[in-house]
Design a protein around this motif. Structure first.
Motif, PDB file in Angstrom:
ATOM      1  N   ARG B   2       5.586  22.328 -18.670  1.00 35.80           N
ATOM      2  CA  ARG B   2       6.049  23.705 -18.838  1.00 35.80           C
ATOM      3  C   ARG B   2       7.218  23.747 -19.812  1.00 35.80           C
ATOM      4  NH1 ARG B   2       8.705  21.929 -14.313  1.00 35.80           N
ATOM      5  NH2 ARG B   2      10.730  22.850 -13.856  1.00 35.80           N
ATOM      6  N   LEU B   3       7.449  24.940 -20.353  1.00 34.57           N
ATOM      7  CA  LEU B   3       8.497  25.106 -21.343  1.00 34.57           C
ATOM      8  C   LEU B   3       9.615  25.956 -20.749  1.00 34.57           C
ATOM      9  CD1 LEU B   3       9.013  24.470 -24.417  1.00 34.57           C
ATOM     10  CD2 LEU B   3       8.232  26.812 -24.862  1.00 34.57           C
ATOM     11  N   GLU B   5      12.697  28.133 -21.402  1.00 37.38           N
ATOM     12  CA  GLU B   5      13.090  28.839 -22.620  1.00 37.38           C
ATOM     13  C   GLU B   5      13.714  30.190 -22.306  1.00 37.38           C
ATOM     14  OE1 GLU B   5      10.160  30.825 -24.856  1.00 37.38           O
ATOM     15  OE2 GLU B   5       9.784  31.905 -23.011  1.00 37.38           O
ATOM     16  N   ARG B  16       7.234  28.818 -29.531  1.00 37.37           N
ATOM     17  CA  ARG B  16       6.124  29.684 -29.091  1.00 37.37           C
ATOM     18  C   ARG B  16       5.161  29.981 -30.245  1.00 37.37           C
ATOM     19  NH1 ARG B  16      10.232  32.644 -26.579  1.00 37.37           N
ATOM     20  NH2 ARG B  16       9.889  34.384 -27.996  1.00 37.37           N
ATOM     21  N   THR B  28       5.704  29.069 -19.076  1.00 35.13           N
ATOM     22  CA  THR B  28       7.122  29.070 -19.443  1.00 35.13           C
ATOM     23  C   THR B  28       7.979  29.439 -18.231  1.00 35.13           C
ATOM     24  OG1 THR B  28       7.082  31.387 -20.119  1.00 35.13           O
ATOM     25  CG2 THR B  28       6.631  29.755 -21.827  1.00 35.13           C
ATOM     26  N   PRO B  53      14.913  25.503 -26.340  1.00 33.29           N
ATOM     27  CA  PRO B  53      13.956  25.200 -25.272  1.00 33.29           C
ATOM     28  C   PRO B  53      14.004  23.738 -24.817  1.00 33.29           C
ATOM     29  CG  PRO B  53      12.862  25.081 -27.398  1.00 33.29           C
ATOM     30  CD  PRO B  53      14.290  25.465 -27.679  1.00 33.29           C
TER      31      PRO B  53
END
Lengths: 203, 203
Positions: B2-3, B5, B16, B28, B53
């Motif tokens: 997962r990101l 951010e 993105r 995210t 991020p």
């Protein structure tokens, strides 16, 4: 192929060390930054950003930006790898290279360029308050690095990489920026002695 | 995977857009920079530089730095290539990506962070004189870019690359930094319309 550079400036030194680690020798041509040679129109044709180093290919075309020049040689001569091995390794090295550049070398450069009297003609306007604001960032970064280097041999892991090159050049550039490295940072000192005793460090 | 951010910040947007161009979707998790969530100790365990991020792998390990995260996905899913094709191409894209970052996006960020009242708690010390010193650099850069874009479709050549992503995010970040793009820059406007009408620009 030749490298247009300036012996005493930190960015060209990053390329020279990188090439020395790869065992690549190419002729160099010096630009006198003090005499503002890089501000002349002829230089802008080589690099419109007016910075050194610039790699000139045999057909006269050019490539600038320190890390882009390193990337070119990493791709054309991968051995020894200085920018990571697999996908995750390449990403990790890029992360550490960028941290060393953005959070270590650049704050030192900003301190130097915005507080040193010799830089007044090159850095316009010189903003002393900004220069001084960068000094504590450098000290914070070397304390962080010291803690990191308790756990591994080199900046990005167990192998010497471009992240060590950027960090070494940064560490040596603390002197002209008049930022002192505290003796208490023993892990950093161990790492510094190790990377600066490699033959490439003289490049 | 997962990101971590922040929807409104420029660096996460670069990732993105990069992922959208690759057709990669990952979940995210939002960090509220206004509430200083990234200054809390939990966040430092994900990224000691305390920036977004951050990519979190399924084993809990992390990768930070925008371009390092992009590099990871470029290596694991090379198609379409956004960071160049051959050695020279990769180096050229890196050169342009760095120019867009160091000489376009960062001067805008410095202007924003050092002059906007909302940034006073995040950028300490705010140095207004430094913020203002960056404003003319941005204008100089967009004039340069306008001239360059008379000769080719995209920033680094005839293909859309990460250099366009950095430049697009920079161009859009001029608004919060209150730097206006002169209408006279027709080539830049043509490029801007083209890259910002790609579906990825909405990412």
């Amino acid at each position: 192929m030749r490298l247009i550079e300036t012996a005493r400036a930190p960015n060209p030194r990053r390329v020279r060390i990188f090439l020395a680690e790869k065992g690549i020798e190419i002729p160099t041509e010096q630009v006198d930054l003090g005499a503002l040679e890089h501000k002349k129109p002829e230089f802008a044709e080589r690099n419109p950003m007016r910075r050194v180093p610039v790699l000139v290919f045999d057909d006269g075309s050019t490539l600038s930006e320190t890390v882009a020049i390193c990337r070119y040689f990493e791709e054309t001569q991968p051995d020894p790898p200085l920018m990571g091995r697999d996908a995750r390794g390449k990403a990790e090295v890029e992360m550490w290279q960028r941290r060393m550049e953005l959070e270590f070398l650049y704050p030192i450069m900003h301190t130097f360029r915005h507080t040193h009297p010799h830089m007044a003609q090159l850095e316009v306007p010189q903003v002393a308050e900004w220069g001084e604001a960068n000094r504590p960032r450098v000290l914070k970064m070397i304390e962080f690095l010291d803690a990191e280097l308790a756990e591994r041999q080199f900046i990005a892991g167990d192998e010497y990489t471009i992240a060590d090159i950027t960090a070494l050049v940064a560490a040596d550039f603390m002197k002209p920026a008049k930022i002192e490295r505290p003796d208490s940072l023993a892990n950093l000192a161990r790492w510094y002695d190790e990377v600066s005793s490699r033959p490439s460090a003289k490049a």
